[in-house]
Every structure is written in C-alpha cells, then in structure tokens.
Design a protein around this motif. Structure first.
Motif, short mmCIF file in Angstrom:
data_model
loop_
_atom_site.label_atom_id
_atom_site.label_comp_id
_atom_site.label_asym_id
_atom_site.label_seq_id
_atom_site.Cartn_x
_atom_site.Cartn_y
_atom_site.Cartn_z
N PHE B 276 34.19 40.12 51.72
CA PHE B 276 35.12 40.91 52.54
C PHE B 276 36.23 40.01 53.08
O PHE B 276 35.96 38.99 53.69
CB PHE B 276 34.37 41.57 53.70
CG PHE B 276 33.69 42.84 53.34
CD1 PHE B 276 33.39 43.13 52.02
CD2 PHE B 276 33.34 43.76 54.31
CE1 PHE B 276 32.75 44.31 51.68
CE2 PHE B 276 32.70 44.95 53.99
CZ PHE B 276 32.40 45.21 52.67
N THR B 277 37.46 40.43 52.86
CA THR B 277 38.58 39.63 53.35
C THR B 277 38.68 39.76 54.87
O THR B 277 38.01 40.61 55.48
CB THR B 277 39.89 40.14 52.75
OG1 THR B 277 40.08 41.49 53.18
CG2 THR B 277 39.86 40.09 51.23
N GLU B 278 39.53 38.93 55.44
CA GLU B 278 39.70 38.99 56.89
C GLU B 278 40.31 40.32 57.31
O GLU B 278 40.08 40.80 58.42
CB GLU B 278 40.55 37.81 57.36
CG GLU B 278 39.70 36.55 57.41
CD GLU B 278 40.49 35.28 57.14
OE1 GLU B 278 41.44 35.01 57.88
OE2 GLU B 278 40.13 34.55 56.19
N ALA B 279 41.09 40.95 56.41
CA ALA B 279 41.65 42.26 56.73
C ALA B 279 40.55 43.32 56.73
O ALA B 279 40.54 44.23 57.55
CB ALA B 279 42.72 42.62 55.71
N GLU B 280 39.58 43.17 55.81
CA GLU B 280 38.51 44.17 55.71
C GLU B 280 37.47 44.00 56.82
O GLU B 280 36.81 44.95 57.21
CB GLU B 280 37.82 44.05 54.34
CG GLU B 280 38.67 44.57 53.19
CD GLU B 280 38.14 44.12 51.84
OE1 GLU B 280 38.08 44.95 50.94
OE2 GLU B 280 37.79 42.93 51.67
N ALA B 281 37.27 42.78 57.27
CA ALA B 281 36.27 42.52 58.31
C ALA B 281 36.87 41.58 59.34
O ALA B 281 36.50 40.41 59.43
CB ALA B 281 35.01 41.92 57.69
N PRO B 282 37.81 42.09 60.13
CA PRO B 282 38.55 41.20 61.03
C PRO B 282 37.65 40.48 62.04
O PRO B 282 37.92 39.34 62.40
CB PRO B 282 39.53 42.14 61.74
CG PRO B 282 39.10 43.52 61.42
CD PRO B 282 38.26 43.48 60.19
N GLU B 283 36.55 41.13 62.46
CA GLU B 283 35.72 40.50 63.49
C GLU B 283 34.93 39.30 62.95
O GLU B 283 34.44 38.50 63.72
CB GLU B 283 34.78 41.55 64.12
CG GLU B 283 33.64 42.05 63.23
CD GLU B 283 34.09 43.08 62.17
OE1 GLU B 283 35.31 43.28 61.99
OE2 GLU B 283 33.21 43.65 61.50
N TRP B 284 34.83 39.19 61.64
CA TRP B 284 34.00 38.14 61.06
C TRP B 284 34.70 36.78 60.93
O TRP B 284 34.06 35.79 60.63
CB TRP B 284 33.51 38.56 59.67
CG TRP B 284 32.36 39.53 59.73
CD1 TRP B 284 31.75 39.99 60.86
CD2 TRP B 284 31.70 40.12 58.62
NE1 TRP B 284 30.74 40.86 60.51
CE2 TRP B 284 30.70 40.95 59.13
CE3 TRP B 284 31.87 40.03 57.23
CZ2 TRP B 284 29.84 41.68 58.32
CZ3 TRP B 284 31.02 40.76 56.42
CH2 TRP B 284 30.02 41.58 56.95
#
Lengths: 446, 330
Positions: B276-284
């Motif tokens: 998952f990219t940072e756009a798809e999973a910003p909290e990660w």
C-alpha cells in the motif's frame, strides 16, 4: 515434574479416608503430582510438608500479572519451549521507552506516536502495552512522566536503580506497575519498595550466574513477583540468556528461573530501529516476555504485532477468520465478489493477492469449518448450498450491482450447481492459485 | 521428549529451600546438520554444520545472508528504482550493484521472465542472463526459475550446464520436476539442488528422500521449506522449522539434516503492509520503511528458527540481518 506421585503418597496417612474426594490416597497423590489438585485437599498432611509440596507441584514458570484495570496483562505460565508441543499461553508485551531527560516537546511527540498505534487486526486490538520511563536526573519530572503513562492507560515501567526515586514514582503508577529495578547493590531497598506497592520487580545482574544468585536472594526476602532482565551488554549474551533462562525453568525444573523475562532491544541496538525490529522478532519466538524498543511506528508495529499474533495461537486449532463479506481496495458497489473459505491462511493469501491487484472487490467468506478450500469441500462444508445460502442471507446482491461471483479454481466443479441456485449471478471459475488472482481480476476488469 | 537435559541433580526438592548455584540446562543433541559448500574458489561459502538449535552450540554456525535480484522488476516497489536506477533493467549490473550496496554473502537471481503465463522468455535468453550475472559478481549464486514446474525443469537443467563448475544452487526442485533438476543439475553438472516443500515437515522429508534415492548426495541437497510474511500464517513456518530441526538434531533423522535456504523476499514485499502506497495508507507512514520492517522481521524469525541461508530484497535488510547474526554469534 519435580515431585512424583509416590513422593506425595509417602506423606499421606495411607488410610484411603476419601476426605480429599479421591477413592484412594494413591489416586490423590498421582493427581496432586500433576498439579491438578491442591495438596491442601488432604487434611492429614503436615503443614510443613504441604508448604514444601505446594512449591514443588507448582507449574515450573510463574504467572505474573502486570498493570491494573483495563491495562492488566498476564505474563509467563508457559509449560513448553515450542508452540507445536502445546500452546504458548501468554503473549509477550511490547514496550517503548521515555525519559525525564527528554524535553516536553519530545515527550509529547513520542506520546502522539504511541496513540496512533491502536488498530484492529483480525479481531484483536494492537497497541503498545507497556511504557518504560528511564530516570535520568529530575525526580519530579520523572514521577510526573510515570503518572502520565499510567493515566494514558499504559502499564508503567519505572526504570531506576534508586529505591527512593522508585518509591516516589510507584506511588503514582497504580497497582502492578513494573519497577526495573533490583540489582545486587540495592536488593533489600528495592524489594521493600516493590512489596509495599505490590509492584512487579525487574531483576538485573551482570551475568546469568549472578542473576540466579540475585533471584534467590530476593526470593529469600519473601518476594516472588519478578521479571528477569536477559542482559543489556551484548546481543549474544541476551539471546543466550533468554534461551538458558527459559530452558532451565521448563526443562531443568529450575524454579529460580521460572519467571517471565524482559529484553531491552533499545539497549542492544541503540539508534538502529531495523535491528531492533529484527531483535524483537527473534525474541517473540525465543522467550522475551516484555520486549522494549526505542519507539514504535507502523513499520515496526505491523510486522511485530502480526508475528506475535501468529505465534501465540493454539497449534491444534487452525486460525479462522470471521465469516462475512470483506471489502478490498475501496469497492464502490459495482465490483465483483470473490468467494473463499474461513481458514485464516487461505483468507490471508487470497486477501493479500486481491490487495496486490488493486482492483476493488468483495470477498465473501462463508462458515466453512475453518478448513482449506479442498478440505472444506471434501468435508461438505464448502458446497454450492453453503455458498448460495451465504450469498442470500448476507444480501450480497444489495452490496454490489456486479453479478460476477468468482469461485476458487479448485472447486470449479461447483459452478453448475451454484449457477442453478443463484440464477441472477454469473458464476465464474477463478484461478487455481491465489498468485494468479491479480492478473485474473485485471483481465476481468478490462 | 526431543532432547535430554543434563542438569545437576538438585537434591530432594521436598527438603526445602537449599541454595543451589546456577547450572545451565544443556540440550544434548545426537544429530548434526550437513555442511554444504556453495559457490567456487574465493567466492565459496559454507552453510550448515550446526549440532544444536541455532546459535546455541560452539561449532561456528553462521547464517548466510543473500540478496535477491530479478530479471522482471516491474512489480518491485518504487524504492528499488531509486536505489538501483537503470541497473534495475540489466541483471548483470543489477547483481553487481546489489552486492556492492548490501555486502550480501550470496545472490539469488530470479528468472521470472521465463514464466509461460507471463513473458515466456526463451530458455536460452534466461541462461544467458544467468551467465552474465555469474560473471558480474564474486559471490555464490542461487538461481531460481519462474515457479512453473515444467519450464523450470528445462531452464534449471540448462543453467546447471552453462554454469558447470560454479557450484550454484538450483532453486528449487519440486515434486513435479525433481527428477530432471536432481539428475541434470545435482548429478551430471555437480550443482547443489534445493528441495522445495510448502511448510510441511512430511513433504520436506519425502522430497529429500526422493532426491537421495535418485542418486543426489545428501550433502548436495539444501531445503527450501517455505515461508510466509509475518502476520500471514507465520506460525506454520515457525513450527515447521522447529520440528524439522528437532527431528534432524534430536532424533538424528538423516533425511532432515540438510541446510535450510529461505527466500522471504517475495512474501515480505507482497503483503499489503509493504504494498500500500502512502496515499493508500497515509497513517502507516513511509512505504520503504514498512517493506524493510516486514522483511527484517520475517527474516529474523526464520534465522532463529533455523534457516542456514536467508534471502532478502532490500540492501538495508541484508545489513540488518547480518548485524543480527553477527550480534548473536558475538
């Protein structure tokens, strides 16, 4: 087992009085030797013998409670070295460390990070359970920090060798806080503080032999609410000690080492978070009960909590996921529906591949008894009726306008039956192997 | 009971609280893991040889750490493009850069382009790639096909022939192609054969037996007993490895005394945590850091479980796991 049934039998009146609830003294003795019945059930064994026996028939590793209220957790109590022998019962806890040497801004930033790690992973909430506060210089600030940790619902770990400081801190830390702790230089004072506060006392020594001596000394002072530090000087020593301590307790029946352990990966690999993640993973498998890291972001939390969730499961019972309709890649109500079983391993593999495909989709998981696809099918738990009923009962048709229902390739044989049972759906046979799912879904989309 | 415990008799436990000095509970094992040399000349390394559970003996056991490269890097995370630049699309340059950047002990070349359901690259092209990669680096090689049993049989046979004398590991033989890979690679061209089973002690044992019955020497066999990323059923991996090692060491089961080679580079970088990219999973947070986290965690768990050679994808993961191994050995 340290004590044989015959050893206990010798201490009974051998009168078969049945007052213990067993037909004979021998039957009672055999049960007592396995720890299944308390020695006290026999009214005729002398007090002195009872004391010696109850110690000897206790499980080899103590079960220690840490933290209070909602934060309470249990450590230790393990009976085996490997999870395939019998379930590992009490999962390790993860911890991070703060200090009064940090500025307020640094503390706030660390706390904000900690609060972010709080998520559901297959029905279990994942968060950092323990927060250590290491004493540097400022007692008032230190105590305030410990209080802050306790107020946040974390289990506070007071890290200082100064008994006066520990005493002040433990007063605000709530029940069963951890005091880290006792050394050969402060033994009596620390035991007194821990005892008075009903805290768990961490024990640290320069070598494993010295640790053994120190635990014996502390037990003599009447305190057995302990956690053993596997050592901070080197990775080699910490790893060898963690294994030696657990092996001595479980296989060598050495009660002195029958306590949970604590590993400070932040001391073993300071400043190197990747090595801390590697060490923490090694110690999840090899006997760390509390594992401390410098800090915990998602790059550490995602693998570590996942690994822990895997390892502390019952090896006799395959992990299952909840039967329901799962959503992947933000479906919009127009996307296809895949079907697989509730066996966790199948779910993970399929879910991972759907995620990798980045194609929005639904995944329907009926109750298939927790078996893999072919096993469930062979056992009659994953037939066309099961799938059709699930699709109907969960109103899957209302979730999406797509009418494509994708079967695992291995149960292609169900296609005809299922098409009859679900006339409004187009039943499509999917790939045999999960790794082919991304290509399959992309082709389906095109 | 898998092993005996040698501990001083602690006297009569009923006698009360006598002070006892610490005596280490030694685990005595009767079996020993085979040593297996891979690579040739200066590049050669030896894996295996332990006579106790990992890192508990005194026999100089050390886990080798390898880095994976591929001839089909399209699916690899963006960070690898940043690390390797244009080298990513030239396997020989990719191999050289991977070894230079990571300091890995050996290299795994994935010939994924051979996949008949994918690019279906011709065997001779793939063999040429393997030869070019071999010439570019001075570390032992592990050569993997495309995981299509039929194609891999042809491909690994030709690779074995082209790299005769280089003592490479053919990764891997499965039930459907072990005869070709075992006979051609392991016997005719003197390479090492990796026997692949899917996280199951009985399948691992069976394939080792089949290969030895075919005539491949035990010392020329390594095992790929399978893996999974942490969080994705890793309990099966952990228990399979424990059981295999306890059988080989404690019960002296010769059919399970081969060194274990584990490639976790696909598993770790294929799960959502590392995809998952940072756009798809910003909290990660940072994707590269997450990939490394999944990889070092999975690799470390395999290392303490008994992998004699572990293969990762990111240069930082290589350094981290080498640091772990040298730290534990001390």
């Amino acid at each position: 087992m340290a004590v044989k049934g015959l050893d206990i039998f010798k201490l009974t009146p051998k009168s078969n009085c049945k007052e213990c609830g067993f037909p004979t003294c021998m039957a009672f003795s055999m049960k007592a030797a396995t720890g299944a019945v308390a020695i006290e059930k026999c009214p005729y064994i002398s007090e002195e013998s009872k004391e010696a026996l109850s110690e000897a028939t206790a499980p080899p590793m103590k079960t220690i409670k840490v933290g209070a209220g909602d934060a309470e957790a249990t450590l230790g109590g393990e009976t085996v070295l490997f999870r395939h022998e019998k379930t590992l019962v009490h999962k390790n806890l993860f911890a991070v460390e703060l200090s009064d040497a940090m500025s307020d801004a640094e503390v706030d930033a660390a706390c904000a990070k900690l609060e972010k790690i709080n998520y559901d992973r297959i029905g279990e909430m994942m968060f950092v359970e323990v927060v250590g506060v290491r004493f540097a210089a400022d007692q008032d600030k230190f105590v305030a920090l410990v209080k802050k940790v306790a107020d946040c619902g974390k289990i506070p770990m007071i890290i200082t060798v100064d008994a006066e400081v520990a005493k002040a801190a433990v007063a605000v830390a709530g029940a069963k806080a951890i005091i880290m702790g006792a050394t050969k230089d402060n033994t009596e004072a620390m035991v007194e503080v821990a005892k008075a506060a009903d805290a768990v006392l961490g024990v640290t020594a320069d070598s494993i032999e010295a640790l053994h001596d120190l635990v014996e000394a502390i037990e003599k002072l009447g305190y057995k609410n302990l956690i053993l530090n596997v050592g901070e000087a080197s990775i080699k020593e910490a790893y060898a000690n963690a294994i030696a301590i657990r092996t001595s307790a479980i296989k060598g029946n050495d009660r002195t080492f029958g306590y949970p352990s604590i590993v400070f990966t932040n001391k073993l690999a300071p400043g190197n978070i990747n090595l801390q993640i590697a060490l923490a993973s090694a110690f999840v498998l090899r006997y760390g009960s509390i594992i401390v890291l410098e800090e915990m972001d998602f790059n550490a939390a995602l693998p570590l909590f996942g690994l822990r969730q895997n390892i502390f499961t019952d090896p006799q019972k395959p992990m299952r996921v909840e039967p329901k309709v799962y959503e992947f890649n933000k479906p919009t109500g127009t996307d296809p529906v895949l079907v697989t079983v509730d066996f966790a391993l199948s779910y993970f593999v399929v879910a991972g591949e759907i995620e990798r495909s980045k194609v929005p989709a639904y995944l329907a998981i009926p109750d298939a008894g927790g078996y893999s696809v072919l096993t469930a099918w062979a056992a009659g738990k994953f037939g066309s009726n099961v799938i059709a009923n699930f699709i109907k009962e969960n109103n899957v048709a209302d979730l999406t306008t797509s009418r494509k229902l994708i079967l695992p390739g291995k149960v292609a044989v169900l296609q005809g039956d299922l098409a009859e049972l679900l006339p409004e759906w187009e039943v499509v046979v999917g790939p045999n192997e999960a790794m082919q799912i991304p290509k399959f879904l992309r082709d389906l989309q095109a | 009971m898998y092993f005996e415990i040698n501990i001083l008799k602690k006297g009569n436990r009923l006698g009360g609280n006598k002070k006892m000095p610490y005596k280490k509970a030694e685990q005595k094992f009767s079996g020993k893991i085979n040593t297996c040399e891979i690579g040739a000349g200066d590049a050669a390394i030896t894996i295996g040889g332990e006579n106790s559970l990992p890192f508990l003996g005194s026999e100089g056991f050390k886990t080798a750490v390898g880095i994976a490269i591929t001839d089909s890097p399209e699916d690899w995370a963006e960070c690898f493009g940043t690390i390797y630049g244009d080298d990513l699309n030239n396997p020989a340059a990719f191999a050289k850069a991977a070894i230079e950047k990571s300091g890995a002990d050996f290299l795994l070349l994935k010939l994924a382009s051979a996949d008949p359901n994918g690019a279906n690259n011709a065997v001779e092209n793939c063999v040429a790639t393997a030869v070019a990669v071999e010439a570019a680096v001075n570390v032992p090689l592990v050569i993997e096909g495309c995981k299509n049993a039929e194609k891999d049989a042809k491909l690994l046979e030709e690779v074995a022939k082209a790299l005769e004398g280089k003592n490479v590991v053919l990764f891997s033989a499965v039930e459907d192609n072990y005869k070709t890979i075992g006979a051609a690679g392991g016997m005719a061209y003197g390479q090492k054969v990796s026997a692949e089973s899917a996280v199951d002690i009985n399948l691992a044992k069976q394939l080792n037996i089949l290969l030895t019955q075919l005539g491949v020497k035990s010392k020329d066999i390594v095992m790929d007993v399978g893996s999974a990323a942490v969080g994705y059923g890793f309990e099966y991996v952990a228990s399979t490895m424990d059981r295999i090692r306890l059988a080989g060491l404690g019960q002296n089961d010769e059919s399970l005394q081969m060194p274990i080679v584990t490639d976790i580079s696909n598993d770790a970088w294929g799960v959502k945590e590392a995809v998952f990219t940072e756009a798809e999973a910003p909290e990660w947070g940072n994707l590269e850091a997450r990939g490394i986290g999944m990889e070092v965690s999975t690799a470390a768990a395999c290392v303490v479980g008994g992998s004699n050679a572990i293969i990762v994808r990111h240069p930082e993961s290589v350094k981290t796991i080498q640091g772990l191994v040298s730290g534990i050995i001390g």
